[in-house]
Design an enzyme around this catalytic site. Structure first.
Site, short mmCIF file in Angstrom:
data_model
loop_
_atom_site.label_atom_id
_atom_site.label_comp_id
_atom_site.label_asym_id
_atom_site.label_seq_id
_atom_site.Cartn_x
_atom_site.Cartn_y
_atom_site.Cartn_z
N SER A 1 8.14 10.46 -1.98
CA SER A 1 7.67 11.66 -1.28
C SER A 1 6.83 11.33 -0.05
CB SER A 1 6.87 12.57 -2.22
OG SER A 1 5.72 11.91 -2.72
N ASP B 1 8.33 8.60 -6.20
CA ASP B 1 9.51 9.40 -5.86
C ASP B 1 9.85 9.40 -4.38
OD1 ASP B 1 7.36 10.81 -4.87
OD2 ASP B 1 7.91 12.73 -5.79
N PRO C 1 -7.15 7.35 -4.77
CA PRO C 1 -8.51 6.78 -4.77
C PRO C 1 -8.99 6.56 -3.35
CG PRO C 1 -7.09 5.65 -6.37
CD PRO C 1 -6.19 6.52 -5.54
N VAL D 1 0.90 10.08 -6.06
CA VAL D 1 1.12 11.49 -5.69
C VAL D 1 2.47 11.93 -6.25
CG1 VAL D 1 1.27 13.15 -3.81
CG2 VAL D 1 -0.26 11.18 -3.62
N HIS E 1 0.47 4.44 -2.57
CA HIS E 1 0.21 5.81 -2.12
C HIS E 1 1.37 6.74 -2.46
CE1 HIS E 1 -3.46 5.39 0.66
NE2 HIS E 1 -3.39 4.32 -0.12
N ASP F 1 -9.98 -9.23 3.17
CA ASP F 1 -10.47 -10.49 2.63
C ASP F 1 -10.80 -11.38 3.82
OD1 ASP F 1 -10.83 -13.05 1.63
OD2 ASP F 1 -9.04 -13.04 0.37
N THR G 1 -9.28 -15.53 3.14
CA THR G 1 -7.84 -15.83 3.22
C THR G 1 -7.12 -14.50 3.47
OG1 THR G 1 -7.66 -15.66 0.80
CG2 THR G 1 -7.97 -17.85 1.73
N ARG H 1 0.83 -1.21 0.00
CA ARG H 1 0.00 0.00 0.00
C ARG H 1 0.87 1.26 0.00
NH1 ARG H 1 -3.48 2.59 4.63
NH2 ARG H 1 -5.02 3.75 3.43
N ASN I 1 -4.04 9.03 4.30
CA ASN I 1 -2.88 8.40 4.91
C ASN I 1 -2.84 8.46 6.42
OD1 ASN I 1 -1.89 7.89 2.31
ND2 ASN I 1 -0.72 9.80 2.24
N HIS J 1 -6.17 -5.71 -2.41
CA HIS J 1 -6.97 -5.84 -1.19
C HIS J 1 -7.32 -7.30 -0.89
CE1 HIS J 1 -8.43 -1.37 -1.32
NE2 HIS J 1 -7.18 -1.53 -0.91
N THR J 2 -6.61 -8.21 -1.53
CA THR J 2 -6.77 -9.62 -1.19
C THR J 2 -6.08 -9.98 0.12
OG1 THR J 2 -6.55 -11.87 -2.06
CG2 THR J 2 -4.71 -10.38 -2.44
#
Length: 351
Positions: free
Chosen positions: A84, A82, A169, A78, A74, A251, A254, A70, A100, A200-201
């Site tokens: 950031s 890089d 998103p 943005v 993220h 999930d 699993t 993740r 965040n 998101h599994t």
């Protein structure tokens, strides 16, 4: 039937520009050429070192693999990939942006990876590349696909909190907005959206990311009609009221494995986040058929996910941005020298 072909690797290579040296620290006018062999001569054990730190962290926190993946997402959404998101400047840090704050985590593990690399190949491996490698190895460690990570990114000298508030998103975004945010960084609005959402599994989410679906979906105290009743009852036990930070599995079947069960869940309205479930529940959406394909064919999902990760990893910072190889991932190099700010100024934002 949705059909896609493998992209030639040349499409994933970023055009080389040039770098110059200022004082003792390399500063670049743009991204170098991205290639998996970038560190073969200058830091040949980079993957081994990062993997060793990751395995140690994973033994204490199985959730860390999803968190590091993740972190890469993220970062790239943005101002490009890089590094950031790692910066702690209190005026601009992205860590306290709405998507965040008290949520994105894994910074200490990135610090450990950077410290280990500095001991072996000083001033060589960028923090942005560390995040990208850690994301791939986190997926592999959890049972998912591997890919050759293009490398050679440079670290930005600034963060962008305002862009983080709008570009990422969101878990309650409608599908059209999610597609627009993917398009804004040059990603595909169907295949990339579905494949990358498949991250998101594994991992966890706080109640506040989905409690609106339980208690006030349309503003009149109702439940999301696209939420499975059995799952909703279980979630109410975990989240008895709104605004809580209690954690549950993204999930429910699993939770720590990187697999295609996430897509099976969407087919029976067991997507935890609204932004997940709408991939299948939006009538007429081109994402529905891709969900069905990935649900029935894990290999197809793995191949698409790896290609989408390469595309996302190649999202570039703005043209002519000044980059560097940070010596401390939380602060820019002071005056382009090897001196960095005190670690005592670090911002703590993990949960």
């Amino acid at each position: 039937m949705v059909v896609w072909s493998k992209m030639s690797f040349s499409r994933h290579i970023v055009t080389a520009l040039f770098c110059v040296a200022l004082l003792e620290t390399p500063v670049c006018v743009a991204q170098d050429q991205l290639t998996p062999t970038y560190y073969d001569q200058t830091c040949p054990y980079v993957n081994h070192i990062i993997r060793k730190i990751l395995l140690k962290a994973f033994l204490n926190d199985t959730r860390i693999t999803a968190s590091l993946l993740r972190l890469h997402f993220h970062d790239c959404f943005v101002q490009g990939c890089d590094g950031s998101i790692l910066l702690d400047d209190p005026n601009t840090t992205e860590k306290v942006a709405r998507p965040n704050a008290n949520s994105v985590r894994g910074f200490e593990v990135i610090d450990d990876m950077k410290a280990a690399l500095e001991n072996v190949c000083s001033q060589t491996v960028s923090c942005a590349d560390i995040v990208a490698i850690a994301a791939e190895q986190s997926v592999v460690l959890s049972g998912g696909p591997s890919w050759a990570v293009p490398l050679g990114r440079k670290d930005s000298r600034s963060a962008n909190r305002s862009l983080a508030n709008t570009a990422l998103p969101g878990f309650n975004d409608p599908l059209d907005l999610i597609k627009a945010k993917f398009a804004a960084v040059g990603l595909d609005t169907s295949l990339d959206v579905v494949a990358l959402s498949g991250a998101h599994t594994f991992g966890r989410a706080q109640c506040l990311a989905f409690d609106q679906r339980l208690y006030n979906f349309s503003g009149v105290g109702d439940q999301d009609p696209d939420l499975n009743e059995t799952l909703a009852a279980r979630l109410r036990e975990i989240c008895p009221t709104v605004g809580l930070t209690n954690l549950t599995n993204l999930d429910q079947t699993t939770p720590d494995d990187f697999d295609n069960v996430y897509f099976n869940n969407l087919q029976v309205e067991e997507g935890l986040l609204r932004s997940d479930q709408i991939l299948f529940s939006t009538q007429g959406a081109d994402t529905v058929e891709i969900v069905n394909q990935f649900s029935s064919n894990q290999t197809a999902f793995f191949e698409a996910f790896a290609e989408s990760m390469i595309r996302m990893g190649n999202v570039r910072p703005p043209a002519a941005v000044v980059g560097e190889v940070r010596l401390n991932c939380r602060v820019i190099n002071a005056n382009n020298s090897i001196t960095t700010a005190s670690a005592d100024a670090r911002l703590v934002t993990s949960i």
